[in-house]
Enzyme design. Structure first.
Site, PDB file in Angstrom:
ATOM      1  N   ASN B 132       1.064  -1.048  -0.111  1.00 23.49           N
ATOM      2  CA  ASN B 132      -0.221   0.169   0.139  1.00 23.49           C
ATOM      3  C   ASN B 132       0.969   1.241   0.314  1.00 23.49           C
ATOM      4  O   ASN B 132       1.746   1.406   1.308  1.00 23.49           O
ATOM      5  CB  ASN B 132      -1.227  -0.104   1.896  1.00 23.49           C
ATOM      6  CG  ASN B 132      -1.625   1.360   1.195  1.00 23.49           C
ATOM      7  OD1 ASN B 132      -1.880   2.103   0.299  1.00 23.49           O
ATOM      8  ND2 ASN B 132      -2.954   1.283   2.151  1.00 23.49           N
ATOM      9  N   CYS B 135      -2.060   5.402   0.714  1.00 20.36           N
ATOM     10  CA  CYS B 135      -2.992   5.905   1.286  1.00 20.36           C
ATOM     11  C   CYS B 135      -2.829   7.443   1.708  1.00 20.36           C
ATOM     12  O   CYS B 135      -1.447   7.798   2.429  1.00 20.36           O
ATOM     13  CB  CYS B 135      -2.762   5.377   2.555  1.00 20.36           C
ATOM     14  SG  CYS B 135      -4.245   6.548   3.818  1.00 20.36           S
ATOM     15  N   THR B 201      -6.910   6.144  -3.446  1.00 15.05           N
ATOM     16  CA  THR B 201      -7.497   7.044  -3.094  1.00 15.05           C
ATOM     17  C   THR B 201      -7.214   8.979  -3.613  1.00 15.05           C
ATOM     18  O   THR B 201      -6.461   8.994  -3.299  1.00 15.05           O
ATOM     19  CB  THR B 201      -8.785   6.959  -1.788  1.00 15.05           C
ATOM     20  OG1 THR B 201      -7.458   7.944  -0.475  1.00 15.05           O
ATOM     21  CG2 THR B 201      -9.768   6.419  -1.328  1.00 15.05           C
ATOM     22  N   CYS B 385     -26.051  18.820 -26.994  1.00 16.69           N
ATOM     23  CA  CYS B 385     -26.932  18.738 -27.113  1.00 16.69           C
ATOM     24  C   CYS B 385     -27.505  16.748 -25.808  1.00 16.69           C
ATOM     25  O   CYS B 385     -28.729  16.698 -25.475  1.00 16.69           O
ATOM     26  CB  CYS B 385     -27.717  18.758 -28.193  1.00 16.69           C
ATOM     27  SG  CYS B 385     -26.813  17.952 -29.084  1.00 16.69           S
TER      28      CYS B 385
END
Ligand SMILES: Cc1cc2nc3c(=O)[nH]c(=O)nc-3n(C[C@H](O)[C@H](O)[C@H](O)COP(=O)(O)O)c2cc1C
Ligand code: SF4
Ligand code: SF4
Lengths: 79, 429
Positions: B132, B135, B201, B385
């Site tokens: 990891n 974080c 994140t 559109c």
């Protein structure tokens, strides 16, 4: 004037020169648009310069080259 | 029925659906229930040195009636002792030997710290490791997580330290809080990573309460930056996955993460180069059983496409994702309004008039009915559109045959340089 009408006016000028036997010899783009120079050898004459303002006309002029128009000129200038 | 099993960098999994390292994978109780529900694998809540989490950790962004369009957290890694987690991993693996358990790890960027945790975790039997480096809060202040994940040389070094002792495949989880994710991905691969996973994140502050002036969330009146995830981040995650997938120097399997909540999302991530995927927010919002619909939906989709294995999806769309400078400038689409489906709300007219090229005319037809019509020669095909139109089938974007050979910006630049006899134009990538 609609965007298409502005482009169409510029395209007609380009196509008219090509119809008269002119070749594109230079394309210089800057903040004001694209300055495109045209030269004709037969009958010889002064170079003509168009200032193209619309994106579609700037695209059109190079699309002509991509699609084979005056490829000779391009190949020559590469070599 | 198609085969949903995958082989992710040598890690076998009964299906591509894994839980991401997060609160749903905090305990053996949860992971076992997830496996019973149908999840093929789980990345255990990150293990590492003891932390203390705050009270008030989460916040969400609700948008236009959609709850949890985005999710924000200031939670750190597990706050339970390593031995407790290892015991539960062991028990879970014993009960579910065919399911995948990956241990997510985070320690200080020191060689002996990585060696110690890798050896202890592998000793109880996991299928792989996920480092990891992503974080964005709390741990980063101590030089861990995103702080080390933002330094390519530290990613390389730490991956290499892990690889010195690891016996199972090593996945490096990347932070999106960086300018070019492929730089870090390449360094992970140089360090010996067997695979990468992304994204963790994104740095975020969910909001400010305009009445109390406190941040959302806040801990006794004080806030700190958090990490953003959930449906809102999917396009960011997908583009980062795509960038890594098409980078030849990356070249390792990818576990796609970020905003996945439906089987369609899974298909998109796999088409863009993910071998498997991970989910966090959607499970926090709806529970483990969302996987049932994901499995059913994926099965039907694969059957409909006549595909025997889910692995046939991997990377199929990657060659269709290139550089802006290589897109065909002569390709042209225009908007066409279908009167029979139009509810005359005028949203397309307002959008084109105020924010695009003023080419939707308000006309009256032969029966005296107000209609809208696109002046196709002025339409630049921007799609606005059709994006704002609330009525299904009321606007089609139609490709026109320009009759011209394809021409990209880069080709055009080369042509101009050729004509001018010089190479003055910069290519666009
Ligand atoms: C509350 C919370 C806690 C998380 N904790 C971790 C963690 O401990 N380790 C980790 O690698 N990622 C952690 N994440 C990140 C998720 O694993 C995942 O990368 C991210 O949420 C994006 O996926 P999603 O959009 O499906 O939520 C956490 C996310 C949330 C919301
Ligand atoms: S596609 Fe864009 S330019 Fe064309 S009509 Fe719609 S909003 Fe206008
Ligand atoms: S936005 Fe759609 S429904 Fe509304 S007027 Fe335009 S075409 Fe009709």
């Amino acid at each position: 004037m609609s965007a298409f009408a502005e482009f169409d006016q510029e395209r007609q000028r380009i196509d008219s020169l090509i119809g008269q036997g002119y070749t594109i010899t230079g394309i210089y783009e800057d903040l004001d648009g694209a300055r495109v120079t045209f030269i004709r050898s037969e009958p010889a004459g002064e170079p003509v310069e168009l200032l193209l303002l619309t994106a579609d006309a700037r695209k059109h002029v190079t699309a002509l080259l991509v699609s084979g128009f005056r490829m000779v000129a391009v190949v020559e200038s590469y070599s | 029925m198609a085969d949903l099993s995958i082989d992710f960098a040598g890690i076998k999994s009964p299906n591509p659906f894994w839980l991401a390292s997060a609160p749903p994978t905090n305990t053996g109780y949860q992971v076992q229930r997830a496996f019973e529900a149908g999840w093929g694998g789980a990345v255990w809540k990150t293990l590492g040195e003891p932390v203390i989490n705050t009270s008030a950790r989460f916040a969400a962004v609700h948008f236009g009636g959609q709850r949890v369009a985005g999710f924000n957290n200031i939670e750190l890694i597990t706050d339970r002792p390593l031995e407790v987690n290892l015991k539960e991993i062991y028990e879970t693996k014993r009960r579910f030997p065919d399911h995948t358990i990956i241990a997510s790890l985070m320690v200080e960027p020191k060689r002996e710290k990585w060696h110690e945790i890798v050896k202890r975790v592998e000793a109880i039997g996991v299928d792989g490791l996920e480092l990891n480096f992503g974080c964005p809060h709390g741990m980063a202040e101590r030089g861990m997580g995103a702080a080390s994940g933002q330094q390519p040389d530290l990613v390389l070094a730490q991956t290499a330290w892990v690889k010195e002792v690891a016996t199972t495949p090593v996945i490096v989880k990347l932070t999106p809080n960086i300018t070019d994710i492929t730089v870090v991905a390449r360094h992970a691969v140089k360090g010996g990573a067997d695979a990468i996973s992304l994204i963790n994140t994104i740095n975020s502050l969910a909001g400010v309460d305009i009445h109390s002036w406190n941040t959302i969330p806040n801990v006794g009146g004080q806030g700190a930056h958090g990490g953003y995830c959930g449906p809102a981040v999917k396009p960011i995650a997908l583009s980062m996955v795509a960038e890594c997938a098409r980078d030849r120097e990356v070249g390792v399997p990818i576990s796609g993460i970020g905003g996945i909540s439906t089987w369609q999302d899974v298909v998109e991530f796999m088409l863009m180069g993910s071998t498997g995927i991970q989910v966090c927010t959607a499970v926090m919002h709806h529970g483990f059983r969302i996987v049932e619909e994901m499995i059913d939906g994926l099965n039907h989709y694969l059957d409909g496409k006549g595909l025997a294995s889910v692995t046939e999806l991997i990377g199929q769309s990657v060659p269709r994702y290139s550089n802006w400078g290589d897109l065909d400038l002569n390709y042209k689409v225009v908007a066409r309004i279908n009167e029979e489906n139009c509810i005359n709300c005028n949203k397309c007219h307002i959008a084109c008039e105020d924010a695009s090229h003023q080419c939707i005319d308000m006309l009256t037809n032969a029966e005296g009915k107000a209609i809208l019509q696109v002046r196709e020669e002025d339409c630049v095909g921007c799609n606005l559109c059709s994006i704002v139109c609330p009525a299904d089938g009321a606007i089609d974007m139609v490709a026109l045959d320009s009759g011209l050979a394809p021409m990209s910006w880069n080709q055009r630049s080369r042509i101009i340089s050729g004509v001018n006899g010089s190479y003055s134009e910069a290519e666009v990538v």
